[in-house]
Structures are given as C-alpha cells and as structure tokens.
Design a protein around this motif. Sequence first.
Motif, PDB file in Angstrom:
ATOM      1  N   LEU A   1       0.821  -1.214   0.000  1.00  0.00           N
ATOM      2  CA  LEU A   1       0.000   0.000   0.000  1.00  0.00           C
ATOM      3  C   LEU A   1       0.849   1.257   0.000  1.00  0.00           C
ATOM      4  N   ARG A   2       1.920   1.246   0.765  1.00  0.00           N
ATOM      5  CA  ARG A   2       2.763   2.440   0.872  1.00  0.00           C
ATOM      6  C   ARG A   2       3.461   2.782  -0.434  1.00  0.00           C
ATOM      7  N   VAL A   3       3.716   1.794  -1.271  1.00  0.00           N
ATOM      8  CA  VAL A   3       4.408   2.041  -2.536  1.00  0.00           C
ATOM      9  C   VAL A   3       3.599   2.966  -3.432  1.00  0.00           C
ATOM     10  N   ALA A   4       2.305   2.715  -3.515  1.00  0.00           N
ATOM     11  CA  ALA A   4       1.491   3.433  -4.496  1.00  0.00           C
ATOM     12  C   ALA A   4       0.473   4.394  -3.892  1.00  0.00           C
ATOM     13  N   THR A   5       0.513   4.584  -2.592  1.00  0.00           N
ATOM     14  CA  THR A   5      -0.446   5.478  -1.950  1.00  0.00           C
ATOM     15  C   THR A   5       0.097   6.900  -1.935  1.00  0.00           C
ATOM     16  N   PRO A   6      -0.717   7.869  -2.323  1.00  0.00           N
ATOM     17  CA  PRO A   6      -0.264   9.264  -2.250  1.00  0.00           C
ATOM     18  C   PRO A   6       0.108   9.625  -0.801  1.00  0.00           C
ATOM     19  N   ILE A   7       1.090  10.480  -0.659  1.00  0.00           N
ATOM     20  CA  ILE A   7       1.628  10.838   0.652  1.00  0.00           C
ATOM     21  C   ILE A   7       0.537  11.341   1.594  1.00  0.00           C
ATOM     22  N   ASP A   8      -0.406  12.111   1.081  1.00  0.00           N
ATOM     23  CA  ASP A   8      -1.446  12.651   1.957  1.00  0.00           C
ATOM     24  C   ASP A   8      -2.415  11.577   2.457  1.00  0.00           C
ATOM     25  N   GLN A   9      -2.388  10.389   1.861  1.00  0.00           N
ATOM     26  CA  GLN A   9      -3.262   9.296   2.281  1.00  0.00           C
ATOM     27  C   GLN A   9      -2.578   8.324   3.252  1.00  0.00           C
ATOM     28  N   LEU A  10      -1.265   8.448   3.434  1.00  0.00           N
ATOM     29  CA  LEU A  10      -0.532   7.534   4.308  1.00  0.00           C
ATOM     30  C   LEU A  10      -1.051   7.523   5.751  1.00  0.00           C
ATOM     31  N   PRO A  11      -1.484   8.661   6.302  1.00  0.00           N
ATOM     32  CA  PRO A  11      -2.034   8.605   7.670  1.00  0.00           C
ATOM     33  C   PRO A  11      -3.245   7.678   7.801  1.00  0.00           C
ATOM     34  N   LEU A  12      -4.009   7.503   6.730  1.00  0.00           N
ATOM     35  CA  LEU A  12      -5.139   6.578   6.781  1.00  0.00           C
ATOM     36  C   LEU A  12      -4.663   5.139   6.961  1.00  0.00           C
ATOM     37  N   ILE A  13      -3.581   4.803   6.293  1.00  0.00           N
ATOM     38  CA  ILE A  13      -3.001   3.461   6.444  1.00  0.00           C
ATOM     39  C   ILE A  13      -2.502   3.289   7.872  1.00  0.00           C
ATOM     40  N   ASP A  14      -1.822   4.302   8.389  1.00  0.00           N
ATOM     41  CA  ASP A  14      -1.309   4.231   9.761  1.00  0.00           C
ATOM     42  C   ASP A  14      -2.439   4.079  10.772  1.00  0.00           C
ATOM     43  N   ALA A  15      -3.543   4.788  10.550  1.00  0.00           N
ATOM     44  CA  ALA A  15      -4.684   4.701  11.466  1.00  0.00           C
ATOM     45  C   ALA A  15      -5.294   3.297  11.426  1.00  0.00           C
ATOM     46  N   GLN A  16      -5.429   2.759  10.239  1.00  0.00           N
ATOM     47  CA  GLN A  16      -5.980   1.413  10.121  1.00  0.00           C
ATOM     48  C   GLN A  16      -5.033   0.395  10.747  1.00  0.00           C
TER      49      GLN A  16
END
Length: 152
Positions: free
Chosen positions: A53-68
């Motif tokens: 997910l981190r490879v192709a996720t825009p930087i501004d969306q990374l906090p959503l991954i961290d929260a999940q």
Amino acid sequence: MGNRGSGGGGGGGIGGLTDISMTVPGDQHGQLKAEIATHPLYEQLLAAHVSCLRVATPIDQLPLIDAQLSQSHNVLRAYASQHHHQNHSLSPHERQELDNFLTQYMLVLCSFKEQLQQHVRVHAVEAVMACREIEQNLQHLTVQLVGAVGPN
C-alpha cells in the motif's frame, strides 16, 4: 475448514482466501480468521500488505493506512481471545494447508510490491523526463519570444 470451494487448495493465489471465506459457514469463517490472526506469519503478512500500500499510496493518504494499522492490534487481540476460547482447532492437514497458503500469499505480496516499485520508478522517470521536456520547450519559447521582440 474441510469442505472448500475450488480456490481452497492452498496456493490458489490471492483469491484463494476469498474463495475459502465464501464457502465456509459463519462460525468456521470466524475460526479461520482467528487461525490466520494468531498464525506466526500474521505480522509479516500485515507488514507485506502495508508495504504494498505504501508504494502506491499518495503521501497525503498515508495517515489513513497508519490509522488502520493502529487498529489492527485490537482486531488481533479480539481474534486471539476468540481463538483461545474455541473448542475446535485445525487438524494437522488443515494446519499444513493454512501454512502453505499463507507462505504462498506472502511470496505473492513480496513479488507484487517489487512490481509496484518498478512501475512507480518507471513512471516517475517518465514524469521527470516529461517535465524536463516541457521546461525546455518553455525555455525555447520564451527565448524565441525575447529574441523576436528584442533588438529592433
């Protein structure tokens, strides 16, 4: 876990787990999730998913991954508790199938991450080259305009 659909043979690809979950009754589905969540490879699988997910996720969306990801520990605790209170555990054959499936799934995720990284690198290089070309075209255009307007 014994009666499975066509994708349940262990190593059926990414869809294998989905095929299993669609053919397993609700109580066994929860048991299967608990078995996966308490499996020794679970943390590595979770990390592999997040890496993809981190490879192709825009930087501004990374906090959503961290929260999940921060919520995953609550899920793990819930499934571990459920697993601890269950009467039925996997047979040795089922355990081996699950081990094989999760190992293959891990390999697929690692390969997929490499492919994603390559794709992102190629397109990043193409994007940089396109920007340089646009920049050069702008420079040629402005130099020509300055030269055409200049010493008259």
